[in-house]
Design a protein around this motif. Structure first.
Motif, PDB file in Angstrom:
ATOM      1  N   LEU A   4      41.409  47.092  35.574  1.00 12.32           N
ATOM      2  CA  LEU A   4      41.811  47.881  36.738  1.00 12.32           C
ATOM      3  C   LEU A   4      43.318  48.139  36.731  1.00 12.32           C
ATOM      4  CD1 LEU A   4      39.591  46.174  39.447  1.00 12.32           C
ATOM      5  CD2 LEU A   4      39.270  48.462  38.456  1.00 12.32           C
ATOM      6  N   ASP A   5      44.080  47.137  36.355  1.00 14.28           N
ATOM      7  CA  ASP A   5      45.533  47.287  36.252  1.00 14.28           C
ATOM      8  C   ASP A   5      45.896  48.360  35.224  1.00 14.28           C
ATOM      9  OD1 ASP A   5      48.275  46.344  36.926  1.00 14.28           O
ATOM     10  OD2 ASP A   5      48.264  45.728  34.813  1.00 14.28           O
ATOM     11  N   ARG A   6      45.206  48.352  34.089  1.00 20.17           N
ATOM     12  CA  ARG A   6      45.455  49.343  33.042  1.00 20.17           C
ATOM     13  C   ARG A   6      45.111  50.739  33.543  1.00 20.17           C
ATOM     14  NH1 ARG A   6      48.688  51.085  30.187  1.00 20.17           N
ATOM     15  NH2 ARG A   6      49.070  48.925  29.659  1.00 20.17           N
ATOM     16  N   MET A   7      43.998  50.885  34.262  1.00 21.38           N
ATOM     17  CA  MET A   7      43.621  52.192  34.805  1.00 21.38           C
ATOM     18  C   MET A   7      44.679  52.699  35.791  1.00 21.38           C
ATOM     19  SD  MET A   7      39.564  51.785  35.486  1.00 21.38           S
ATOM     20  CE  MET A   7      38.511  51.054  34.263  1.00 21.38           C
ATOM     21  N   CYS A   8      45.162  51.813  36.622  1.00 26.66           N
ATOM     22  CA  CYS A   8      46.218  52.199  37.567  1.00 26.66           C
ATOM     23  C   CYS A   8      47.470  52.653  36.818  1.00 26.66           C
ATOM     24  CB  CYS A   8      46.562  51.040  38.503  1.00 26.66           C
ATOM     25  SG  CYS A   8      45.279  50.662  39.709  1.00 26.66           S
ATOM     26  N   ALA A   9      47.862  51.886  35.815  1.00 30.47           N
ATOM     27  CA  ALA A   9      49.039  52.229  35.026  1.00 30.47           C
ATOM     28  C   ALA A   9      48.845  53.576  34.317  1.00 30.47           C
ATOM     29  CB  ALA A   9      49.335  51.128  34.000  1.00 30.47           C
ATOM     30  N   ASN A  10      47.659  53.819  33.850  1.00 25.09           N
ATOM     31  CA  ASN A  10      47.375  55.082  33.160  1.00 25.09           C
ATOM     32  C   ASN A  10      47.523  56.288  34.072  1.00 25.09           C
ATOM     33  OD1 ASN A  10      46.777  53.695  30.806  1.00 25.09           O
ATOM     34  ND2 ASN A  10      44.566  53.814  31.092  1.00 25.09           N
ATOM     35  N   LEU A  11      47.312  56.092  35.357  1.00 25.30           N
ATOM     36  CA  LEU A  11      47.342  57.209  36.290  1.00 25.30           C
ATOM     37  C   LEU A  11      48.651  57.317  37.066  1.00 25.30           C
ATOM     38  CD1 LEU A  11      43.688  57.018  37.625  1.00 25.30           C
ATOM     39  CD2 LEU A  11      44.635  58.637  35.957  1.00 25.30           C
ATOM     40  N   THR A  12      49.579  56.419  36.804  1.00 26.32           N
ATOM     41  CA  THR A  12      50.878  56.511  37.511  1.00 26.32           C
ATOM     42  C   THR A  12      51.965  56.965  36.590  1.00 26.32           C
ATOM     43  OG1 THR A  12      51.295  54.143  37.156  1.00 26.32           O
ATOM     44  CG2 THR A  12      50.297  54.807  39.249  1.00 26.32           C
TER      45      THR A  12
END
Length: 132
Positions: free
Chosen positions: A124-132
């Motif tokens: 989930l952290d990686r997905m957030c980072a990918n979208l910011t």
């Protein structure tokens, strides 16, 4: 077949809120009250700084931070001068409620170990980072 991740994120958040509200209902409190109390149990803060610390958890649909803070003040659980601080009554209430919160969190983690949790949060952290 799995549903899209957004379905699970919204569903889990709703279930967590419902579980919190069930645990806290006996005290007339809700999830956002709990978040303020536990944040203040860690350290006090100026009202604006406290609101900023809690902002990632708050959505536009939630009751306002100001109304939660006013409610907690009215119950004698927090005080506000230069800083918002948890009172002794607030600390005792937070500790009492923590038992129920820990119980529902344990129920939520049934069948999952620490590694499962860490992998899920890392993804989930990686997905957030990918979208910011």
């Amino acid at each position: 077949m799995f549903k899209p991740i957004g379905f699970y994120l919204k569903r889990l958040d709703g279930l967590i809120t419902a579980a919190f509200d069930e645990v806290l209902a006996g005290h007339g409190l809700r999830r956002r009250h709990w978040q303020v109390l536990t944040t203040l149990a860690e350290r006090p803060g100026a009202p604006g700084e406290l609101a900023a610390r809690l902002a990632p958890f708050w959505t536009e649909e939630d009751v306002s931070f100001a109304s939660v803070l006013d409610d907690l003040i009215g119950r004698g659980l927090v005080t506000v001068a230069d800083l918002v601080e948890i009172t002794e009554t607030g600390r005792a209430t937070q500790k009492e409620l923590e038992v129920g919160v820990d119980g529902f969190r344990a129920r939520m983690m049934t069948g999952l170990d620490r590694e499962d949790y860490e992998k899920c949060v890392a993804a989930l952290d990686r997905m957030c980072a990918n979208l910011t």
